[in-house]
Scaffold this motif. Structure first.
Motif, mmCIF file in Angstrom:
data_model
loop_
_atom_site.group_PDB
_atom_site.id
_atom_site.type_symbol
_atom_site.label_atom_id
_atom_site.label_comp_id
_atom_site.label_asym_id
_atom_site.label_seq_id
_atom_site.Cartn_x
_atom_site.Cartn_y
_atom_site.Cartn_z
ATOM 1 N N MET A 1 -33.853 -20.909 -33.321
ATOM 2 C CA MET A 1 -33.672 -22.133 -33.571
ATOM 3 C C MET A 1 -34.430 -22.986 -33.132
ATOM 4 N N GLU A 2 -35.168 -23.687 -34.040
ATOM 5 C CA GLU A 2 -36.388 -24.848 -33.690
ATOM 6 C C GLU A 2 -35.697 -25.998 -33.055
ATOM 7 N N CYS A 3 -36.184 -26.171 -31.729
ATOM 8 C CA CYS A 3 -35.772 -27.095 -30.897
ATOM 9 C C CYS A 3 -36.500 -28.567 -30.842
ATOM 10 N N TYR A 4 -35.822 -29.708 -31.163
ATOM 11 C CA TYR A 4 -36.126 -31.083 -31.318
ATOM 12 C C TYR A 4 -35.506 -31.859 -30.251
ATOM 13 N N PHE A 5 -36.369 -31.647 -29.162
ATOM 14 C CA PHE A 5 -35.478 -32.723 -27.949
ATOM 15 C C PHE A 5 -35.969 -34.166 -28.126
ATOM 16 N N ALA A 6 -34.662 -34.836 -27.829
ATOM 17 C CA ALA A 6 -34.830 -36.365 -27.900
ATOM 18 C C ALA A 6 -35.414 -36.829 -26.772
ATOM 19 N N ARG A 7 -36.175 -37.828 -26.628
ATOM 20 C CA ARG A 7 -37.063 -38.310 -25.589
ATOM 21 C C ARG A 7 -37.120 -39.704 -25.481
ATOM 22 N N ASP A 8 -37.344 -40.245 -23.948
ATOM 23 C CA ASP A 8 -37.297 -41.394 -23.738
ATOM 24 C C ASP A 8 -38.707 -42.226 -24.151
ATOM 25 N N GLU A 9 -38.719 -43.510 -23.799
ATOM 26 C CA GLU A 9 -39.940 -44.127 -24.267
ATOM 27 C C GLU A 9 -41.343 -43.494 -23.751
ATOM 28 N N ASN A 10 -41.071 -42.686 -22.531
ATOM 29 C CA ASN A 10 -42.489 -41.993 -22.029
ATOM 30 C C ASN A 10 -42.717 -40.626 -22.398
ATOM 31 N N GLY A 11 -41.901 -40.324 -23.484
ATOM 32 C CA GLY A 11 -42.034 -39.044 -24.056
ATOM 33 C C GLY A 11 -41.300 -37.965 -23.329
ATOM 34 N N GLU A 12 -40.642 -38.472 -22.261
ATOM 35 C CA GLU A 12 -39.780 -37.244 -21.282
ATOM 36 C C GLU A 12 -38.349 -36.768 -22.081
ATOM 37 N N PRO A 13 -37.953 -35.770 -21.938
ATOM 38 C CA PRO A 13 -36.791 -35.259 -22.692
ATOM 39 C C PRO A 13 -35.734 -36.180 -21.975
ATOM 40 N N ILE A 14 -34.538 -36.174 -22.680
ATOM 41 C CA ILE A 14 -33.306 -37.060 -22.249
ATOM 42 C C ILE A 14 -32.130 -36.208 -21.948
ATOM 43 N N THR A 15 -31.170 -36.454 -21.108
ATOM 44 C CA THR A 15 -29.872 -35.701 -21.190
ATOM 45 C C THR A 15 -29.108 -36.385 -22.336
ATOM 46 N N ALA A 16 -28.842 -35.641 -23.342
ATOM 47 C CA ALA A 16 -28.084 -35.991 -24.576
ATOM 48 C C ALA A 16 -27.265 -35.123 -25.141
ATOM 49 N N PRO A 17 -26.368 -35.667 -26.026
ATOM 50 C CA PRO A 17 -25.772 -34.599 -26.940
ATOM 51 C C PRO A 17 -26.479 -33.883 -27.928
ATOM 52 N N ALA A 18 -26.104 -32.725 -28.768
ATOM 53 C CA ALA A 18 -27.033 -32.165 -29.526
ATOM 54 C C ALA A 18 -26.159 -31.926 -30.905
ATOM 55 N N VAL A 19 -26.959 -31.285 -31.724
ATOM 56 C CA VAL A 19 -26.529 -30.963 -33.140
ATOM 57 C C VAL A 19 -27.002 -29.844 -33.657
ATOM 58 N N VAL A 20 -26.463 -28.655 -34.057
ATOM 59 C CA VAL A 20 -26.799 -27.571 -34.798
ATOM 60 C C VAL A 20 -27.100 -28.011 -36.376
ATOM 61 N N VAL A 21 -28.357 -27.977 -36.612
ATOM 62 C CA VAL A 21 -28.472 -28.230 -38.249
ATOM 63 C C VAL A 21 -28.677 -26.946 -38.946
ATOM 64 N N VAL A 22 -27.960 -26.871 -40.011
ATOM 65 C CA VAL A 22 -28.283 -25.806 -40.983
ATOM 66 C C VAL A 22 -28.774 -25.973 -42.233
ATOM 67 N N HIS A 23 -29.939 -25.503 -42.460
ATOM 68 C CA HIS A 23 -30.664 -25.805 -43.698
ATOM 69 C C HIS A 23 -30.473 -25.438 -44.911
ATOM 70 N N GLU A 24 -30.809 -25.926 -45.968
ATOM 71 C CA GLU A 24 -30.353 -25.779 -47.382
ATOM 72 C C GLU A 24 -30.965 -24.510 -47.831
ATOM 73 N N SER A 25 -30.869 -24.152 -49.023
ATOM 74 C CA SER A 25 -31.314 -22.670 -49.680
ATOM 75 C C SER A 25 -32.952 -22.568 -49.940
ATOM 76 N N GLY A 26 -33.575 -23.767 -49.882
ATOM 77 C CA GLY A 26 -35.096 -23.604 -49.986
ATOM 78 C C GLY A 26 -35.917 -22.834 -48.846
ATOM 79 N N SER A 27 -36.709 -21.897 -49.321
ATOM 80 C CA SER A 27 -37.302 -21.255 -48.147
ATOM 81 C C SER A 27 -38.119 -22.263 -47.234
#
Length: 340
Positions: free
Chosen positions: A97-123
Motif C-alpha cells: 500500500m502506498e502511504c500518503y500521510f496527511a500533514r500539518d502546516e509544518n509538514g508533520e504527520p497528523i493524527t487523522a482518519p484514513a481511507v483505503v483507495v482501490v485503483h482502476e484497471s489501468g496499469s
C-alpha cells in the motif's frame, strides 16, 4: 458534456494536490507492526449470499505489517502485508500500500482518519493516485493498495493476462478487507477509523469487499465510496463498450467459454451480497452517460443496497469525462470521513 484527455488532466490535478513531504515520517522504516483480522461476518439468511461469502472469507489471524521505501514520487512509504488468500506467487502474495500521510502546516504527520483507495484497471493506477493525493491534501491519510498482479505485485517483465486478473479478484476482495486492519494498526490513524474508496474495477472490488462484514464492533469499513461501478458485473463484461469490450475480447482470446467466465465473475458479484452494505455509510457516484458501466448497473446496486437517493450521486458525463468531477468529489468524501 466536457471531454478531456485523462492523462493531461490527471497530471494537472496531481501537481495541484502535491503535498510538501520535506519532513520525514518518524518511527516507520524498518519497524514491523502486528495487526489482527477483525473479519466477523454477520449471519446471513440467504443461501446464495452464504455461498458467495464462503468463497471470499478466510480464518482471521494475526499478521505482520512491514515497511519498504516509497516508490519514487509516490507517497511517504510502502506498507506491506501478506494476502489472506495467497495465490502461490510469492511476489503477488505480498500486498503493498502506498502511504500518503496527511500533514500539518509544518509538514508533520497528523493524527487523522484514513481511507483505503482501490485503483482502476489501468496499469499506471493514475486515478487511484489522484484520489490518494487528494485525500492527503484534505486532511485524511490515504493508502493506495496494489491489486493482484498490479504495481509491485508483478515484475517489470510480467504482463498477466485477463484470465489471471479476473481469477484473482476473490484475492483482491480479501486483500482490500485485510487492508482495513493493516491500516488501523498504523501510526497516525485515528482510533481505527478507516473508510474505503474504489474507482471502476476498484469500485467493483470495493463494493464486494465492503459486504463481508457490517462495520459494527470495530470491524469493517466506516464509510464506503464506490465510483463508476455497479452491479451485474457479467452484464457489464458482455455488453459494456470501450474498456469493457476490450476486456471481453481479451477474455474470449484466453480460451474461456461464456459459462466459465460467468462462473468466475459470479464468485465476486456484488449484487449477491449488496444487501449487506450499510446504506447510511455507503455512497455511489455514477456517470449518466457511462458506456463502460451503464447507469442501470449502478442503479441496480444502489437499489439492492437500499441507498437513499442522496447517497447515489449522478454526474453528467461518461466513464472518462467524469474525471472532471474529481476535484469536487474528493473534498465531499473527505468531509464525510473526517466528520462521520
Amino acid at each position: 458534456m466536457i471531454h478531456l484527455r485523462m492523462p493531461l488532466f490527471l497530471l494537472a490535478m496531481m501537481a495541484m494536490w502535491t503535498v510538501d513531504a520535506t519532513a520525514e515520517i518518524p518511527d516507520l522504516r524498518f519497524r514491523a507492526l502486528l495487526a489482527k483480522d477483525t473479519l466477523d461476518p454477520p449471519e446471513e439468511d440467504s443461501d446464495d449470499a452464504r455461498d458467495c461469502l464462503r468463497g471470499l472469507i478466510w480464518s482471521p489471524s494475526e499478521f505482520e505489517v512491514s515497511w519498504d521505501s516509497p516508490l519514487v514520487g509516490k507517497g511517504d512509504a510502502l506498507a506491506v502485508f501478506p494476502s489472506p488468500k495467497p495465490s502461490g506467487d510469492l511476489r503477488n502474495d505480498r500486498v503493498p500500500m502506498e502511504c500518503y500521510f496527511a500533514r500539518d502546516e509544518n509538514g508533520e504527520p497528523i493524527t487523522a482518519p484514513a481511507v483505503v483507495v482501490v485503483h482502476e484497471s489501468g496499469s499506471k493506477m493514475a486515478v487511484g493516485r489522484v484520489f490518494a493525493r487528494g485525500f492527503q491534501t484534505c486532511g485524511v491519510h490515504a493508502f493506495l493498495i496494489h491489486l493482484p498482479y498490479y504495481g509491485n505485485r508483478r515484475s517489470a517483465e510480467e504482463h498477466p493476462n485477463r484470465r489471471m486478473v479476473i481469477d484473482a479478484i476473490p484475492q483482491a476482495v480479501a486483500d482490500v478487507r485485510r487492508a482495513r486492519d493493516a491500516v488501523a494498526a498504523l501510526p497516525y490513524v485515528l482510533d481505527g477509523r478507516v473508510s474505503l474508496q474504489g474507482t471502476s474495477l476498484g469500485g467493483f472490488v470495493s463494493a464486494t469487499s465492503a459486504c463481508l462484514d457490517s462495520g459494527a464492533k470495530g470491524c469493517g469499513f466506516e464509510n464506503v465510496f464506490i465510483l463508476l461501478a455497479g452491479g451485474n458485473l457479467m452484464e457489464v463484461i458482455q455488453s459494456g463498450k470501450k474498456d469493457a469490450a476490450k476486456f471481453r475480447q481479451q477474455l474470449e482470446r484466453s480460451g474461456l467459454s461464456q459459462d466459465q467466465i460467468g462462473a468466475l465473475v459470479n464468485r465476486v458479484e456484488p449484487m449477491r451480497i449488496a444487501h449487506r452494505l450499510d446504506p447510511k455509510h455507503t455512497w455511489i457516484y455514477s456517470a449518466d452517460y457511462d458506456q463502460v458501466v451503464p447507469i442501470q448497473n449502478a442503479i441496480a446496486l444502489a437499489q439492492t443496497a437500499e441507498l437513499d437517493p442522496s447517497h447515489h450521486v449522478r454526474m453528467l458525463g461518461n466513464h472518462y469525462s467524469g474525471v472532471v468531477y474529481i476535484p469536487f468529489v474528493i473534498p465531499k468524501m473527505a468531509k464525510v470521513i473526517r466528520e462521520n
